[in-house]
Write a protein that holds these residues in place. Structure first.
Motif, PDB file in Angstrom:
ATOM      1  N   MET A   1      35.573  93.397 -13.078  1.00  0.00           N
ATOM      2  CA  MET A   1      35.817  94.605 -12.305  1.00  0.00           C
ATOM      3  C   MET A   1      35.265  95.802 -13.069  1.00  0.00           C
ATOM      4  O   MET A   1      35.512  95.944 -14.261  1.00  0.00           O
ATOM      5  N   ASN A   2      34.517  96.658 -12.375  1.00  0.00           N
ATOM      6  CA  ASN A   2      33.941  97.801 -13.070  1.00  0.00           C
ATOM      7  C   ASN A   2      35.028  98.816 -13.432  1.00  0.00           C
ATOM      8  O   ASN A   2      36.142  98.799 -12.900  1.00  0.00           O
ATOM      9  N   ALA A   3      34.712  99.711 -14.357  1.00  0.00           N
ATOM     10  CA  ALA A   3      35.707 100.613 -14.938  1.00  0.00           C
ATOM     11  C   ALA A   3      36.332 101.536 -13.896  1.00  0.00           C
ATOM     12  O   ALA A   3      37.541 101.813 -13.938  1.00  0.00           O
ATOM     13  N   VAL A   4      35.530 102.023 -12.950  1.00  0.00           N
ATOM     14  CA  VAL A   4      36.053 102.949 -11.935  1.00  0.00           C
ATOM     15  C   VAL A   4      37.067 102.241 -11.047  1.00  0.00           C
ATOM     16  O   VAL A   4      38.162 102.760 -10.777  1.00  0.00           O
ATOM     17  N   LEU A   5      36.723 101.035 -10.602  1.00  0.00           N
ATOM     18  CA  LEU A   5      37.634 100.285  -9.737  1.00  0.00           C
ATOM     19  C   LEU A   5      38.903  99.897 -10.495  1.00  0.00           C
ATOM     20  O   LEU A   5      40.018  99.961  -9.961  1.00  0.00           O
ATOM     21  N   ARG A   6      38.753  99.488 -11.746  1.00  0.00           N
ATOM     22  CA  ARG A   6      39.918  99.120 -12.556  1.00  0.00           C
ATOM     23  C   ARG A   6      40.867 100.311 -12.703  1.00  0.00           C
ATOM     24  O   ARG A   6      42.091 100.181 -12.571  1.00  0.00           O
ATOM     25  N   ALA A   7      40.307 101.497 -12.979  1.00  0.00           N
ATOM     26  CA  ALA A   7      41.137 102.696 -13.123  1.00  0.00           C
ATOM     27  C   ALA A   7      41.858 103.018 -11.820  1.00  0.00           C
ATOM     28  O   ALA A   7      43.038 103.386 -11.819  1.00  0.00           O
ATOM     29  N   GLY A   8      41.155 102.864 -10.696  1.00  0.00           N
ATOM     30  CA  GLY A   8      41.767 103.131  -9.403  1.00  0.00           C
ATOM     31  C   GLY A   8      42.917 102.199  -9.106  1.00  0.00           C
ATOM     32  O   GLY A   8      43.957 102.607  -8.574  1.00  0.00           O
ATOM     33  N   VAL A   9      42.743 100.930  -9.455  1.00  0.00           N
ATOM     34  CA  VAL A   9      43.805  99.951  -9.230  1.00  0.00           C
ATOM     35  C   VAL A   9      45.018 100.267 -10.097  1.00  0.00           C
ATOM     36  O   VAL A   9      46.169 100.172  -9.641  1.00  0.00           O
ATOM     37  N   LYS A  10      44.793 100.660 -11.333  1.00  0.00           N
ATOM     38  CA  LYS A  10      45.911 100.983 -12.223  1.00  0.00           C
ATOM     39  C   LYS A  10      46.719 102.163 -11.697  1.00  0.00           C
ATOM     40  O   LYS A  10      47.947 102.189 -11.785  1.00  0.00           O
ATOM     41  N   VAL A  11      46.031 103.155 -11.135  1.00  0.00           N
ATOM     42  CA  VAL A  11      46.736 104.292 -10.545  1.00  0.00           C
ATOM     43  C   VAL A  11      47.541 103.843  -9.337  1.00  0.00           C
ATOM     44  O   VAL A  11      48.706 104.212  -9.163  1.00  0.00           O
ATOM     45  N   THR A  12      46.924 103.022  -8.505  1.00  0.00           N
ATOM     46  CA  THR A  12      47.589 102.549  -7.292  1.00  0.00           C
ATOM     47  C   THR A  12      48.833 101.733  -7.610  1.00  0.00           C
ATOM     48  O   THR A  12      49.890 101.913  -7.003  1.00  0.00           O
ATOM     49  N   GLN A  13      48.748 100.835  -8.582  1.00  0.00           N
ATOM     50  CA  GLN A  13      49.876  99.947  -8.854  1.00  0.00           C
ATOM     51  C   GLN A  13      51.076 100.680  -9.453  1.00  0.00           C
ATOM     52  O   GLN A  13      52.208 100.220  -9.350  1.00  0.00           O
ATOM     53  N   ARG A  14      50.841 101.866 -10.041  1.00  0.00           N
ATOM     54  CA  ARG A  14      51.977 102.644 -10.552  1.00  0.00           C
ATOM     55  C   ARG A  14      52.865 103.152  -9.420  1.00  0.00           C
ATOM     56  O   ARG A  14      54.038 103.435  -9.621  1.00  0.00           O
ATOM     57  N   HIS A  15      52.300 103.277  -8.228  1.00  0.00           N
ATOM     58  CA  HIS A  15      53.050 103.788  -7.077  1.00  0.00           C
ATOM     59  C   HIS A  15      53.470 102.670  -6.125  1.00  0.00           C
ATOM     60  O   HIS A  15      54.035 102.941  -5.065  1.00  0.00           O
ATOM     61  N   ALA A  16      53.224 101.428  -6.488  1.00  0.00           N
ATOM     62  CA  ALA A  16      53.570 100.297  -5.619  1.00  0.00           C
ATOM     63  C   ALA A  16      54.996  99.836  -5.879  1.00  0.00           C
ATOM     64  O   ALA A  16      55.517  99.953  -6.989  1.00  0.00           O
ATOM     65  N   ASP A  17      55.631  99.322  -4.830  1.00  0.00           N
ATOM     66  CA  ASP A  17      56.974  98.761  -4.972  1.00  0.00           C
ATOM     67  C   ASP A  17      56.955  97.465  -5.759  1.00  0.00           C
ATOM     68  O   ASP A  17      57.926  97.118  -6.432  1.00  0.00           O
ATOM     69  N   ALA A  18      55.890  96.720  -5.648  1.00  0.00           N
ATOM     70  CA  ALA A  18      55.745  95.474  -6.394  1.00  0.00           C
ATOM     71  C   ALA A  18      54.260  95.204  -6.597  1.00  0.00           C
ATOM     72  O   ALA A  18      53.434  95.574  -5.763  1.00  0.00           O
TER      73      ALA A  18
END
Length: 252
Positions: A1-18
């Motif tokens: 996974m490229n760095a931009v997509l990885r960073a985006g996923v990390k931000v998203t998962q902080r706001h996820a219920d699970a």
């Protein structure tokens, strides 16, 4: 996974219920503890393996008919990362002990010409057969008819779905030592023989061992039963349902 997509996923998962990872290998890549699994009480971070329709796959395999002696098969797109080149490079050495050896690849991609050019240079073009894409049932049947399924992937993957399907086909499997393949084997799945990643000589040695010692029927049955316990769609659904229940009960 490229760095931009990885960073985006990390931000998203902080706001996820699970958050669900499809393997411990993927969880580890995000800095999660590698001992998590779908059965833990805290389901905020879970590993849930992709599930398969076990009955459909085994039915396709059981209808396949007799095995073709000394036939090797791989399933996957024709791309350098899939490692098909290594199997072709091993064929001249394997042919010394197995005169009927042949290598069939199910898949398509931009490496087709390069793979056939390599086969011609090595004098094994008549042993290499590129079938293109087949239906899922036909691909399973081709694996079941082969003496061994080769999984020579060179770089890590998120989950080895094709590896699990290969085990269900009833044929022995020769796989590279990428982390997720080792993870699957560590779930008690038998019938997988490993070779050192990117090592043609190691691959040839593993194939030689498999062709010289066919898999016993009871070992096939045991492997399928373990796959059913670990990687069935029913098992996957059970774990996801537990996450939904917990999330709803906590009012998220």
């Amino acid at each position: 996974m490229n760095a931009v997509l990885r960073a985006g996923v990390k931000v998203t998962q902080r706001h996820a219920d699970a958050v669900v990872y499809i393997s411990r290998t993927v969880a580890k890549s995000y800095g999660e503890p590698t001992n998590t699994d779908g059965s833990q009480k805290n389901l905020r971070r879970s590993v849930i393996y992709n599930g398969l329709n076990i009955d459909s796959i085994t039915a396709s395999a059981d209808r396949a008919g007799a095995r073709t002696p000394q036939q090797l098969v791989s399933v996957g797109r024709l791309a350098p990362v899939k490692g098909h080149r290594m199997v072709i490079e091993a064929l001249p050495e394997l042919a010394k002990s197995f005169p009927l050896i042949r290598y069939t690849i199910i898949g398509e991609g931009n490496e087709r010409e390069n793979l056939m050019s390599l086969a011609h240079r090595l004098g094994v073009s008549k042993r290499v057969h590129l079938l293109g894409w087949l239906s899922h049932a036909d691909a399973i049947a081709e694996m079941a008819r082969s003496a061994a399924v080769i999984m020579p992937t060179r770089d890590n993957e998120g989950f080895g779905l094709a590896l699990v399907e290969a085990v269900l086909s009833g044929s022995p499997v020769v796989a590279s030592t990428i982390p997720v393949f080792k993870e699957i084997a560590n779930r008690g799945i038998r019938g997988i023989h490993f070779f050192t990643n990117n090592d043609v000589a190691s691959l040839a040695k593993a194939v030689t061992k498999v062709l010289a010692q066919p898999m016993a029927p009871d070992a096939i049955a045991n492997s399928r039963e373990q796959v059913r316990k670990e990687f069935s769609a029913k098992e996957m659904s059970r774990h996801y349902f537990a996450i939904y229940q917990q999330t709803i009960s906590q009012g998220r």
